[in-house]
Motif scaffolding. Structure first.
Motif, PDB file in Angstrom:
ATOM      1  N   GLN A   1       0.949  -1.159   0.053  1.00 20.19           N
ATOM      2  CA  GLN A   1       0.021  -0.019  -0.059  1.00 20.19           C
ATOM      3  C   GLN A   1       0.962   1.222   0.057  1.00 20.19           C
ATOM      4  O   GLN A   1       0.678   2.268  -0.731  1.00 20.19           O
ATOM      5  CB  GLN A   1      -0.989  -0.017   1.167  1.00 20.19           C
ATOM      6  CG  GLN A   1      -2.029   1.225   1.300  1.00 20.19           C
ATOM      7  CD  GLN A   1      -3.105   1.022   2.357  1.00 20.19           C
ATOM      8  OE1 GLN A   1      -2.671   0.317   3.324  1.00 20.19           O
ATOM      9  NE2 GLN A   1      -4.050   2.078   2.263  1.00 20.19           N
ATOM     10  N   ALA A   2       1.750   1.496   0.967  1.00 19.55           N
ATOM     11  CA  ALA A   2       2.703   2.351   0.924  1.00 19.55           C
ATOM     12  C   ALA A   2       3.525   2.575  -0.431  1.00 19.55           C
ATOM     13  O   ALA A   2       3.664   3.654  -0.877  1.00 19.55           O
ATOM     14  CB  ALA A   2       3.948   2.216   2.081  1.00 19.55           C
ATOM     15  N   GLY A   3       4.125   1.634  -0.982  1.00 16.90           N
ATOM     16  CA  GLY A   3       4.914   1.599  -2.326  1.00 16.90           C
ATOM     17  C   GLY A   3       4.101   2.070  -3.379  1.00 16.90           C
ATOM     18  O   GLY A   3       4.611   2.828  -4.054  1.00 16.90           O
ATOM     19  N   PHE A   4       2.751   1.664  -3.514  1.00 14.80           N
ATOM     20  CA  PHE A   4       1.926   2.064  -4.623  1.00 14.80           C
ATOM     21  C   PHE A   4       1.154   3.418  -4.402  1.00 14.80           C
ATOM     22  O   PHE A   4       0.286   4.052  -5.121  1.00 14.80           O
ATOM     23  CB  PHE A   4       1.090   0.886  -5.022  1.00 14.80           C
ATOM     24  CG  PHE A   4       1.536  -0.189  -5.898  1.00 14.80           C
ATOM     25  CD1 PHE A   4       2.212   0.226  -7.085  1.00 14.80           C
ATOM     26  CD2 PHE A   4       1.512  -1.274  -5.200  1.00 14.80           C
ATOM     27  CE1 PHE A   4       2.857  -0.981  -7.837  1.00 14.80           C
ATOM     28  CE2 PHE A   4       2.035  -2.466  -5.852  1.00 14.80           C
ATOM     29  CZ  PHE A   4       2.700  -2.185  -7.146  1.00 14.80           C
ATOM     30  N   ARG A   5       1.358   3.851  -3.308  1.00 10.74           N
ATOM     31  CA  ARG A   5       0.638   4.985  -2.770  1.00 10.74           C
ATOM     32  C   ARG A   5       0.502   6.285  -3.845  1.00 10.74           C
ATOM     33  O   ARG A   5      -0.303   6.807  -4.198  1.00 10.74           O
ATOM     34  CB  ARG A   5       0.986   5.742  -1.404  1.00 10.74           C
ATOM     35  CG  ARG A   5       0.321   6.850  -0.897  1.00 10.74           C
ATOM     36  CD  ARG A   5       1.068   7.475   0.294  1.00 10.74           C
ATOM     37  NE  ARG A   5       2.291   7.956   0.185  1.00 10.74           N
ATOM     38  CZ  ARG A   5       3.188   7.570   0.891  1.00 10.74           C
ATOM     39  NH1 ARG A   5       3.177   6.781   1.871  1.00 10.74           N
ATOM     40  NH2 ARG A   5       4.418   7.923   0.884  1.00 10.74           N
ATOM     41  N   ASP A   6       1.856   6.657  -4.325  1.00 13.80           N
ATOM     42  CA  ASP A   6       1.820   7.700  -5.265  1.00 13.80           C
ATOM     43  C   ASP A   6       1.830   7.344  -6.674  1.00 13.80           C
ATOM     44  O   ASP A   6       1.701   8.234  -7.639  1.00 13.80           O
ATOM     45  CB  ASP A   6       3.054   8.597  -5.070  1.00 13.80           C
ATOM     46  CG  ASP A   6       3.163   9.293  -3.844  1.00 13.80           C
ATOM     47  OD1 ASP A   6       1.926   9.412  -3.239  1.00 13.80           O
ATOM     48  OD2 ASP A   6       4.110   9.593  -3.173  1.00 13.80           O
ATOM     49  N   LEU A   7       1.810   5.989  -6.852  1.00 11.42           N
ATOM     50  CA  LEU A   7       1.584   5.554  -8.355  1.00 11.42           C
ATOM     51  C   LEU A   7       0.217   4.790  -8.730  1.00 11.42           C
ATOM     52  O   LEU A   7       0.086   4.958  -9.909  1.00 11.42           O
ATOM     53  CB  LEU A   7       2.664   4.231  -8.429  1.00 11.42           C
ATOM     54  CG  LEU A   7       4.080   4.529  -8.142  1.00 11.42           C
ATOM     55  CD1 LEU A   7       4.842   3.395  -8.361  1.00 11.42           C
ATOM     56  CD2 LEU A   7       4.796   5.521  -8.896  1.00 11.42           C
ATOM     57  N   GLY A   8      -0.630   4.510  -7.885  1.00 17.03           N
ATOM     58  CA  GLY A   8      -1.897   3.749  -8.018  1.00 17.03           C
ATOM     59  C   GLY A   8      -1.350   2.318  -8.432  1.00 17.03           C
ATOM     60  O   GLY A   8      -0.232   2.079  -9.002  1.00 17.03           O
ATOM     61  N   GLU A   9      -2.401   1.514  -8.036  1.00 16.71           N
ATOM     62  CA  GLU A   9      -2.386   0.351  -8.392  1.00 16.71           C
ATOM     63  C   GLU A   9      -2.081  -0.108  -9.996  1.00 16.71           C
ATOM     64  O   GLU A   9      -2.565   0.585 -10.656  1.00 16.71           O
ATOM     65  CB  GLU A   9      -3.412  -0.657  -7.853  1.00 16.71           C
ATOM     66  CG  GLU A   9      -3.490  -0.582  -6.429  1.00 16.71           C
ATOM     67  CD  GLU A   9      -2.653  -1.513  -5.755  1.00 16.71           C
ATOM     68  OE1 GLU A   9      -2.229  -2.594  -6.409  1.00 16.71           O
ATOM     69  OE2 GLU A   9      -2.301  -1.430  -4.555  1.00 16.71           O
ATOM     70  N   ALA A  10      -1.234  -1.109 -10.217  1.00 18.15           N
ATOM     71  CA  ALA A  10      -0.917  -1.483 -11.593  1.00 18.15           C
ATOM     72  C   ALA A  10      -1.164  -3.046 -11.677  1.00 18.15           C
ATOM     73  O   ALA A  10      -0.330  -3.793 -10.722  1.00 18.15           O
ATOM     74  CB  ALA A  10       0.420  -1.028 -12.144  1.00 18.15           C
ATOM     75  N   GLU A  11      -1.962  -3.399 -12.691  1.00 17.07           N
ATOM     76  CA  GLU A  11      -2.227  -4.859 -12.768  1.00 17.07           C
ATOM     77  C   GLU A  11      -0.814  -5.512 -12.920  1.00 17.07           C
ATOM     78  O   GLU A  11      -0.290  -5.126 -14.090  1.00 17.07           O
ATOM     79  CB  GLU A  11      -3.025  -4.989 -14.078  1.00 17.07           C
ATOM     80  CG  GLU A  11      -3.617  -6.473 -14.209  1.00 17.07           C
ATOM     81  CD  GLU A  11      -4.601  -6.934 -13.352  1.00 17.07           C
ATOM     82  OE1 GLU A  11      -4.581  -8.232 -13.093  1.00 17.07           O
ATOM     83  OE2 GLU A  11      -5.329  -6.121 -12.684  1.00 17.07           O
ATOM     84  N   GLY A  12      -0.608  -6.391 -12.208  1.00 20.69           N
ATOM     85  CA  GLY A  12       0.588  -7.351 -12.430  1.00 20.69           C
ATOM     86  C   GLY A  12       2.030  -7.001 -11.712  1.00 20.69           C
ATOM     87  O   GLY A  12       2.826  -7.573 -11.760  1.00 20.69           O
ATOM     88  N   ALA A  13       1.651  -5.857 -11.307  1.00 23.71           N
ATOM     89  CA  ALA A  13       3.059  -4.862 -10.491  1.00 23.71           C
ATOM     90  C   ALA A  13       3.164  -5.723  -9.581  1.00 23.71           C
ATOM     91  O   ALA A  13       2.093  -5.734  -8.729  1.00 23.71           O
ATOM     92  CB  ALA A  13       2.946  -3.424 -10.805  1.00 23.71           C
ATOM     93  N   TYR A  14       4.372  -5.682  -8.958  1.00 24.35           N
ATOM     94  CA  TYR A  14       4.634  -6.372  -7.653  1.00 24.35           C
ATOM     95  C   TYR A  14       6.210  -5.807  -7.010  1.00 24.35           C
ATOM     96  O   TYR A  14       6.955  -5.398  -7.908  1.00 24.35           O
ATOM     97  CB  TYR A  14       4.546  -7.675  -7.708  1.00 24.35           C
ATOM     98  CG  TYR A  14       5.854  -8.398  -8.194  1.00 24.35           C
ATOM     99  CD1 TYR A  14       6.863  -9.020  -7.693  1.00 24.35           C
ATOM    100  CD2 TYR A  14       5.515  -8.680  -9.722  1.00 24.35           C
ATOM    101  CE1 TYR A  14       7.834  -9.526  -8.447  1.00 24.35           C
ATOM    102  CE2 TYR A  14       6.538  -9.269 -10.566  1.00 24.35           C
ATOM    103  CZ  TYR A  14       7.775  -9.747 -10.007  1.00 24.35           C
ATOM    104  OH  TYR A  14       8.596 -10.259 -10.500  1.00 24.35           O
ATOM    105  N   PHE A  15       6.325  -5.546  -5.909  1.00 23.05           N
ATOM    106  CA  PHE A  15       7.569  -5.630  -5.270  1.00 23.05           C
ATOM    107  C   PHE A  15       8.366  -6.915  -5.158  1.00 23.05           C
ATOM    108  O   PHE A  15       7.840  -7.548  -4.242  1.00 23.05           O
ATOM    109  CB  PHE A  15       7.521  -4.619  -4.010  1.00 23.05           C
ATOM    110  CG  PHE A  15       6.948  -3.296  -4.103  1.00 23.05           C
ATOM    111  CD1 PHE A  15       7.824  -2.225  -4.572  1.00 23.05           C
ATOM    112  CD2 PHE A  15       5.790  -2.922  -4.430  1.00 23.05           C
ATOM    113  CE1 PHE A  15       7.461  -0.923  -5.082  1.00 23.05           C
ATOM    114  CE2 PHE A  15       5.115  -1.599  -4.412  1.00 23.05           C
ATOM    115  CZ  PHE A  15       6.103  -0.667  -4.906  1.00 23.05           C
TER     116      PHE A  15
END
Length: 102
Positions: free
Chosen positions: A83-97
């Motif tokens: 949640q913190a990582g994607f905070r400023d990016l928005g969710e992206a289908e298939g993206a992960y850390f």
């Protein structure tokens, strides 16, 4: 030049569009900081990763109650970190850390 020593690395993978390095690094840093906050610091993140790797190799009946507690803590920490990582990016289908030991 500032050198940051780490026992693990975080990498944003499969983001559907090209991100400027500053945004990618910002997302990876937010992810790492959230993991450390949830688990107690970089040493605890590295120790948890090490345990997770060894659990992947173990038979299910070998998992201890302490390992189960760690699995639950990791799940909670990784959800908060995502949640913190994607905070400023928005969710992206298939993206992960991806998090791995160095």
């Amino acid at each position: 030049m500032q050198v940051i020593e780490s026992m693990y690395v975080v990498a944003l993978r499969d983001y559907p569009e090209e991100l400027p390095a500053k945004e990618r690094i910002g997302a990876e840093t937010r992810y790492a900081k959230a993991l450390e906050k949830q688990l107690g610091g970089p040493e605890q993140v590295a120790a948890a990763l090490d345990t997770m790797y060894s659990l992947e190799e173990s038979q299910p009946e070998v998992v201890s109650p302490g390992d189960l507690t760690l699995l639950k803590a990791w799940g909670k920490a990784s959800a908060a970190a995502k949640q913190a990582g994607f905070r400023d990016l928005g969710e992206a289908e298939g993206a992960y850390f991806e998090v791995r030991l160095v």
